[in-house]
Design a protein around this motif. Structure first.
Motif, mmCIF file in Angstrom:
data_model
loop_
_atom_site.group_PDB
_atom_site.id
_atom_site.type_symbol
_atom_site.label_atom_id
_atom_site.label_comp_id
_atom_site.label_asym_id
_atom_site.label_seq_id
_atom_site.Cartn_x
_atom_site.Cartn_y
_atom_site.Cartn_z
ATOM 1 N N GLN A 99 0.814 -1.217 0.000
ATOM 2 C CA GLN A 99 0.000 0.000 0.000
ATOM 3 C C GLN A 99 0.851 1.272 0.000
ATOM 4 O OE1 GLN A 99 -3.249 -0.074 2.900
ATOM 5 N NE2 GLN A 99 -3.209 -2.317 2.863
ATOM 6 N N GLY A 100 2.161 1.108 -0.078
ATOM 7 C CA GLY A 100 3.051 2.256 -0.112
ATOM 8 C C GLY A 100 3.181 2.977 1.214
ATOM 9 N N LEU A 101 2.912 2.270 2.307
ATOM 10 C CA LEU A 101 2.975 2.897 3.626
ATOM 11 C C LEU A 101 4.414 2.970 4.124
ATOM 12 C CD1 LEU A 101 -0.224 1.287 5.162
ATOM 13 C CD2 LEU A 101 0.026 3.470 3.964
ATOM 14 N N LYS A 102 4.651 3.845 5.074
ATOM 15 C CA LYS A 102 6.012 4.143 5.530
ATOM 16 C C LYS A 102 6.483 3.302 6.713
ATOM 17 C CE LYS A 102 6.490 7.327 2.488
ATOM 18 N NZ LYS A 102 7.228 6.985 1.284
ATOM 19 N N ALA A 103 5.542 2.803 7.536
ATOM 20 C CA ALA A 103 5.944 2.097 8.751
ATOM 21 C C ALA A 103 4.798 1.236 9.266
ATOM 22 C CB ALA A 103 6.356 3.093 9.832
ATOM 23 N N VAL A 104 5.144 0.330 10.158
ATOM 24 C CA VAL A 104 4.142 -0.426 10.916
ATOM 25 C C VAL A 104 4.272 0.032 12.361
ATOM 26 C CG1 VAL A 104 3.374 -2.695 11.713
ATOM 27 C CG2 VAL A 104 4.176 -2.408 9.357
ATOM 28 N N THR A 105 3.144 0.340 12.971
ATOM 29 C CA THR A 105 3.119 0.739 14.377
ATOM 30 C C THR A 105 2.279 -0.269 15.149
ATOM 31 O OG1 THR A 105 1.176 2.149 14.091
ATOM 32 C CG2 THR A 105 3.349 3.184 13.797
ATOM 33 N N LEU A 106 2.536 -0.341 16.442
ATOM 34 C CA LEU A 106 1.755 -1.233 17.292
ATOM 35 C C LEU A 106 1.954 -0.827 18.727
ATOM 36 C CD1 LEU A 106 3.721 -3.593 18.870
ATOM 37 C CD2 LEU A 106 4.128 -4.114 16.475
#
Length: 148
Positions: free
Chosen positions: A102-109
């Motif tokens: 999806q062209g996202l920059k990071a994964v957060t959690l």
């Protein structure tokens, strides 16, 4: 195999969540947030993905959603009798792949501070702690992993 969940999977996903998070109830003196979540909207929006065995049985699941330019990993759960076999790592990698697609920059959690086992797990996957905060009555530890 990892696939999008369907409404037909909801009862098994709920049971998996209860089994995976049940051990934390005593530590936290309450049910963790994932045990209280309403799955229907997340399933309907394609945010829930299940890992299945060769027989099609659900072994674990992940819930993730786009938040701005990041992918938020909301829930990771594996049936306790399948824990420790790399399934959680595969599910997290799946979330990272979805984010990249999806062209996202990071994964957060975030995880609960009482779930001390999760801290080194996420750090070992390249996630950095970005802070701690009390939200909705839970002591949470936040993580982020930039995607290349």
């Amino acid at each position: 195999m990892i696939r999008p969940a369907t409404m037909a999977d909801a009862d098994v996903i709920r049971a998996c969540t209860r089994a995976a998070f049940g051990r934390y109830v005593v530590r936290m003196n309450r049910e963790p947030a994932p045990m209280q979540a309403d799955l229907a909207p997340a399933i309907a929006q394609g945010q829930v993905h299940v890992a299945t065995g060769p027989d099609g049985c659900i072994l674990g699941h992940v819930i993730c959603r786009r938040v701005g330019r990041d992918m938020a990993l909301d829930t990771l759960a594996v049936w306790p009798n399948h824990a420790g076999r790399g399934l959680g790592k595969r599910l997290v990698a799946h979330v990272e792949t979805l984010a990249r697609q999806q062209g996202l920059k990071a994964v957060t959690l975030y995880t609960n501070a009482a779930m001390v086992e999760n801290l080194p797990f996420y750090e070992g996957l390249g996630y950095s702690c970005t802070g701690r905060n009390r939200e909705d009555g839970f002591d949470r530890v936040f993580f982020r992993k930039p995607l290349g």
